[in-house]
Structure formats: C-alpha cells, structure tokens
Design an enzyme around this catalytic site. Structure first.
Site, mmCIF file in Angstrom:
data_model
loop_
_atom_site.group_PDB
_atom_site.id
_atom_site.type_symbol
_atom_site.label_atom_id
_atom_site.label_comp_id
_atom_site.label_asym_id
_atom_site.label_seq_id
_atom_site.Cartn_x
_atom_site.Cartn_y
_atom_site.Cartn_z
ATOM 1 N N ALA A 65 0.904 -1.218 -0.407
ATOM 2 C CA ALA A 65 0.041 -0.388 0.124
ATOM 3 C C ALA A 65 0.913 1.228 -0.113
ATOM 4 O O ALA A 65 2.079 1.023 0.411
ATOM 5 C CB ALA A 65 -0.893 -0.285 1.344
ATOM 6 N N GLY A 108 0.436 -4.049 0.962
ATOM 7 C CA GLY A 108 -0.461 -4.530 -0.176
ATOM 8 C C GLY A 108 -0.157 -5.667 -1.321
ATOM 9 O O GLY A 108 -1.200 -6.116 -2.207
ATOM 10 N N GLU A 111 -0.286 -9.036 -0.613
ATOM 11 C CA GLU A 111 -1.894 -9.640 -1.062
ATOM 12 C C GLU A 111 -3.189 -8.798 -1.822
ATOM 13 O O GLU A 111 -3.787 -10.134 -1.787
ATOM 14 C CB GLU A 111 -2.708 -7.750 0.487
ATOM 15 C CG GLU A 111 -2.387 -8.771 1.912
ATOM 16 C CD GLU A 111 -2.424 -7.335 3.283
ATOM 17 O OE1 GLU A 111 -1.400 -6.387 2.826
ATOM 18 O OE2 GLU A 111 -2.582 -7.525 3.602
ATOM 19 N N GLU A 131 4.158 -5.109 6.783
ATOM 20 C CA GLU A 131 3.367 -4.313 7.905
ATOM 21 C C GLU A 131 4.648 -3.759 9.391
ATOM 22 O O GLU A 131 4.483 -2.967 10.199
ATOM 23 C CB GLU A 131 2.350 -3.872 8.009
ATOM 24 C CG GLU A 131 1.146 -4.386 7.092
ATOM 25 C CD GLU A 131 1.377 -5.319 5.967
ATOM 26 O OE1 GLU A 131 2.364 -5.888 6.070
ATOM 27 O OE2 GLU A 131 1.107 -5.597 4.004
HETATM 28 N N1 CO8 Z 1 4.553 3.417 -0.822
HETATM 29 C C1 CO8 Z 1 5.277 4.235 -0.963
HETATM 30 N N2 CO8 Z 1 5.798 4.611 -2.031
HETATM 31 C C2 CO8 Z 1 6.990 3.003 -1.952
HETATM 32 C C3 CO8 Z 1 6.725 2.281 -1.511
HETATM 33 C C4 CO8 Z 1 5.755 2.188 -0.831
HETATM 34 N N3 CO8 Z 1 5.185 0.984 -0.542
HETATM 35 N N4 CO8 Z 1 7.176 1.230 -1.582
HETATM 36 C C5 CO8 Z 1 8.633 1.385 -2.706
HETATM 37 N N5 CO8 Z 1 8.235 3.242 -2.315
HETATM 38 C C6 CO8 Z 1 8.456 4.369 -3.178
HETATM 39 C C7 CO8 Z 1 10.099 5.195 -2.676
HETATM 40 O O1 CO8 Z 1 9.780 5.430 -1.790
HETATM 41 C C8 CO8 Z 1 11.248 5.538 -3.296
HETATM 42 O O2 CO8 Z 1 10.719 6.520 -3.886
HETATM 43 P P1 CO8 Z 1 11.576 7.280 -3.774
HETATM 44 O O3 CO8 Z 1 12.043 8.178 -4.972
HETATM 45 O O4 CO8 Z 1 10.421 9.122 -4.372
HETATM 46 O O5 CO8 Z 1 12.308 7.942 -2.488
HETATM 47 C C9 CO8 Z 1 11.212 4.269 -4.901
HETATM 48 O O6 CO8 Z 1 9.265 3.812 -4.481
HETATM 49 C C10 CO8 Z 1 11.416 3.357 -4.157
HETATM 50 O O7 CO8 Z 1 11.559 2.340 -3.216
HETATM 51 P P2 CO8 Z 1 13.694 1.924 -2.879
HETATM 52 O O8 CO8 Z 1 14.724 3.194 -3.261
HETATM 53 O O9 CO8 Z 1 12.934 2.024 -1.808
HETATM 54 O O10 CO8 Z 1 13.906 0.982 -3.994
HETATM 55 P P3 CO8 Z 1 14.702 -0.281 -2.963
HETATM 56 O O11 CO8 Z 1 14.945 -0.520 -3.936
HETATM 57 O O12 CO8 Z 1 15.818 0.352 -3.041
HETATM 58 O O13 CO8 Z 1 13.619 -1.240 -2.024
HETATM 59 C C11 CO8 Z 1 11.953 -2.098 -1.500
HETATM 60 C C12 CO8 Z 1 12.967 -1.376 -2.321
HETATM 61 C C13 CO8 Z 1 13.067 -2.952 -0.706
HETATM 62 C C14 CO8 Z 1 10.635 -2.405 -1.587
HETATM 63 C C15 CO8 Z 1 11.587 -1.169 -0.227
HETATM 64 O O14 CO8 Z 1 11.297 0.349 -1.541
HETATM 65 C C16 CO8 Z 1 10.349 -0.590 0.243
HETATM 66 O O15 CO8 Z 1 10.554 -1.522 1.745
HETATM 67 N N6 CO8 Z 1 9.353 -0.626 0.045
HETATM 68 C C17 CO8 Z 1 8.509 -0.453 1.154
HETATM 69 C C18 CO8 Z 1 7.819 -1.506 1.441
HETATM 70 C C19 CO8 Z 1 6.924 -2.366 2.989
HETATM 71 O O16 CO8 Z 1 7.028 -2.160 3.764
HETATM 72 N N7 CO8 Z 1 5.512 -2.320 1.928
HETATM 73 C C20 CO8 Z 1 4.115 -2.828 2.308
HETATM 74 C C21 CO8 Z 1 3.346 -1.083 2.361
HETATM 75 S S1 CO8 Z 1 2.073 -1.207 3.990
HETATM 76 C C22 CO8 Z 1 1.045 -2.407 3.195
HETATM 77 O O17 CO8 Z 1 1.235 -2.638 2.296
HETATM 78 C C23 CO8 Z 1 -0.334 -2.531 4.180
HETATM 79 C C24 CO8 Z 1 -0.849 -1.342 5.710
HETATM 80 C C25 CO8 Z 1 -1.920 -1.804 6.037
HETATM 81 C C26 CO8 Z 1 -1.616 -0.953 7.425
HETATM 82 C C27 CO8 Z 1 -3.573 -1.496 7.528
HETATM 83 C C28 CO8 Z 1 -3.852 0.259 8.493
HETATM 84 C C29 CO8 Z 1 -5.132 1.007 8.697
#
Ligand code: CO8
Length: 257
Positions: A65, A108, A111, A131
């Site tokens: 997400a 997500g 999921e 998460e």
């Molecule tokens: N959301 C928003 N932006 C993202 C996300 C994300 N999930 N994942 C990556 N991006 C963005 C980064 O911020 C980055 O943007 P910018 O260049 O502007 O900084 C761009 O994508 C590239 O990402 P990275 O530079 O981090 O790329 P890497 O190759 O270094 O790393 C990873 C790749 C390992 C996938 C890393 O991006 C990462 O860890 N991403 C997040 C993964 C994560 O935590 N996902 C779970 C999200 S939460 C969810 O899905 C459900 C939440 C439910 C909550 C319920 C609440 C009510």
C-alpha cells in the site's frame, strides 16, 4: 477509458493489466485502485475476454500500500473512509485472474496477488508482509489469506518478523502455483490464461466460484455446493459439446452457452 496508473491491453481473449507506477515500485494508492477496478469491471463485461492476467514490472509486482498516502491519516480518517475496503470489489471479479509476480510483492502487493485466483511467480519474486516494520499489520487480507495459503506457522513468521519469502519457498509453501524464469513470466501467464479462455466461460466461472467457496464453507456444505453447481452444468450447451467431442474423438468447439 484512459488509465494513469496501469496499462491495459488485450492478447486474443485475454485481458492483460500491468501496474505502472514505476517511480513508487507500483505502490497501491487510491488512484491505482480506481483504475484497477474500472479495468477488471470492463473485462468482466467484455464478451471477447475469457481470462485476465495482472502483472507489474520485473523489479516489483507492487511494494505495498502507498505508505506516503496513508502516513498522515488519523484513526477517524481511516475508519470513516473505511481504508482498503474498496479492494473487496477487486475480489468480486468473476472471470479468472492470474497474478504474474516478478520482484517485490510486499504488504498490499502480496495481498493483491493473493486476491487473484492463482499466482505464477518469476524466479526473482519476493513475497512478504513487512507491515510490522511500519508499526502496523496487514490491512488488505494478509493475516487471513496468507494463513489459509501457507498455514499458521509460516504466516506468523512472515507477519511477525516481516521477512521476505523467495520464489522457491513460496512454491514449496503453496503460495504460488509455479515458478518460471522471470523473462518468461508474462508469456507463461498469458499462455495459461489463453488456455483458460479457450474453455467454456460459464464452466470456468463456476469452477472459480466453487474453489473459492472452499475458503468459506464447511466440507459438507462445500461438497453440497459443488454437487449442485456440477449438476446445473448439464443445462449448458457447452457440456453437451464437450462430452460429444470426447466421444467423437474431436476437439470441442465451446460456444459459451
Ligand atoms: N509506498 C510508497 N512508496 C514506496 C513504497 C510504498 N509501499 N515502496 C517503495 N516506494 C517508493 C520509495 O519511497 C522510493 O521513492 P523515492 O525515490 O521518491 O524515495 C521508490 O519507491 C523506490 O523505492 P526504494 O528506493 O526504497 O527502492 P529499493 O530498491 O531500495 O527498495 C523495497 C525496495 C525493499 C521494496 C523498499 O522500497 C521497501 O521496503 N518498500 C516498502 C515495503 C513495505 O513496507 N510495504 C508494506 C506497505 S504497508 C501495506 O502494504 C499495508 C498496510 C496496511 C496498514 C493498515 C493500516 C490501517
């Protein structure tokens, strides 16, 4: 219809949807959900389409997400907005959807792949529910669907440690149906979808409905449901054609009726 966050194409009788927010590794924001729902609804309504493939890029199916979109929301915001409830509509798609997953399928993203009917993984795929590292938990079905796919122990491991599962482990665990070289992923998924689209559409949709019921019903109720649907298929022209073709030793020509 024009889409900003996905690419929508057709390949014969297959609808191909490619998530396309490369700058955010296909993070799932509300705009991508709107696009995805419109595209799947249109394919569901299109008589020329028999199956759908959903894919992302080689680097990421979807990295979760959109963290930036939800970061500043309050409890009242997410409660009143019923955050993520819109994804339930995606699961109401009636035609089969194959997730073709390469790269990251996290949070997500994992999921969403599990909301599809089956998952074909590229050999570089990585699945996870990270998460917990953000101070939350899965919010689009991960704690429920992942547990049903891989069992309690592995689901707990994934949700509590936030570690990723590679493609080989995902296949061993029953999360994905097959693993293929990443360069062949979309072609393999399209070939599977083309095969499905060549069968009787009502038979395909009834098969999908019956397998999905296995998650909701007791064995006795599920078997009853299966038998009733099976029996109803004898009202289909395609059942007559399929069985006649077998007896005549020829290829069936399904008319989807
Ligand atoms: N959301 C928003 N932006 C993202 C996300 C994300 N999930 N994942 C990556 N991006 C963005 C980064 O911020 C980055 O943007 P910018 O260049 O502007 O900084 C761009 O994508 C590239 O990402 P990275 O530079 O981090 O790329 P890497 O190759 O270094 O790393 C990873 C790749 C390992 C996938 C890393 O991006 C990462 O860890 N991403 C997040 C993964 C994560 O935590 N996902 C779970 C999200 S939460 C969810 O899905 C459900 C939440 C439910 C909550 C319920 C609440 C009510």
């Amino acid at each position: 219809m024009t889409y900003e966050n996905i690419i929508v194409e057709t390949r014969g009788k297959v609808g191909l949807i490619t998530l396309n927010r490369p700058q955010a590794l296909n993070a799932l924001n509300s705009a991508i959900l709107t696009d995805l729902l419109a595209a799947t609804k249109a394919f569901d309504a299109d008589d020329n389409i028999g199956a759908i493939v959903l894919t992302g890029s080689e680097k990421a199916f979807a990295a979760g997400a959109d963290i930036k979109e939800m970061q500043s929301k309050s409890y009242v915001d997410v409660y009143l907005g019923d955050l993520f409830s819109g994804w339930e509509d995606f699961t109401r798609t009636r035609k089969p959807i194959i997730a073709a997953v390469a790269g990251y399928a996290l949070g997500g993203g994992c999921e969403l792949a599990m909301m599809c009917d089956f998952i074909i993984a590229g050999d570089n795929a990585k699945f996870g529910q990270p998460e917990i590292t953000l101070g939350v938990m899965p919010g689009m079905g991960g704690s429920q669907r992942l547990t049903r796919f891989v069992g309690k122990s592995k689901a707990m491991d994934m949700c509590l440690t936030g570690r990723m599962m590679d493609a080989a482990e995902a296949e061993r665990s029953g999360l994905v149906s097959r693993v293929v070289p990443v360069g062949e992923l979309v072609a393999e998924a399209l070939a599977a979808a083309t095969k499905i689209a060549g069968f009787s559409l009502p038979a395909v949709m009834m098969n999908k409905e019956a397998v999905n019921r296995a998650y909701e019903l007791t064995l006795t109720e599920g078997l009853r449901f299966e038998r009733r649907v099976f029996q109803s298929m004898f009202a289909l022209e395609d059942q007559k054609e399929g069985m006649a073709a077998f007896v005549d030793k020829r290829k069936p020509e399904f008319r989807n009726k």
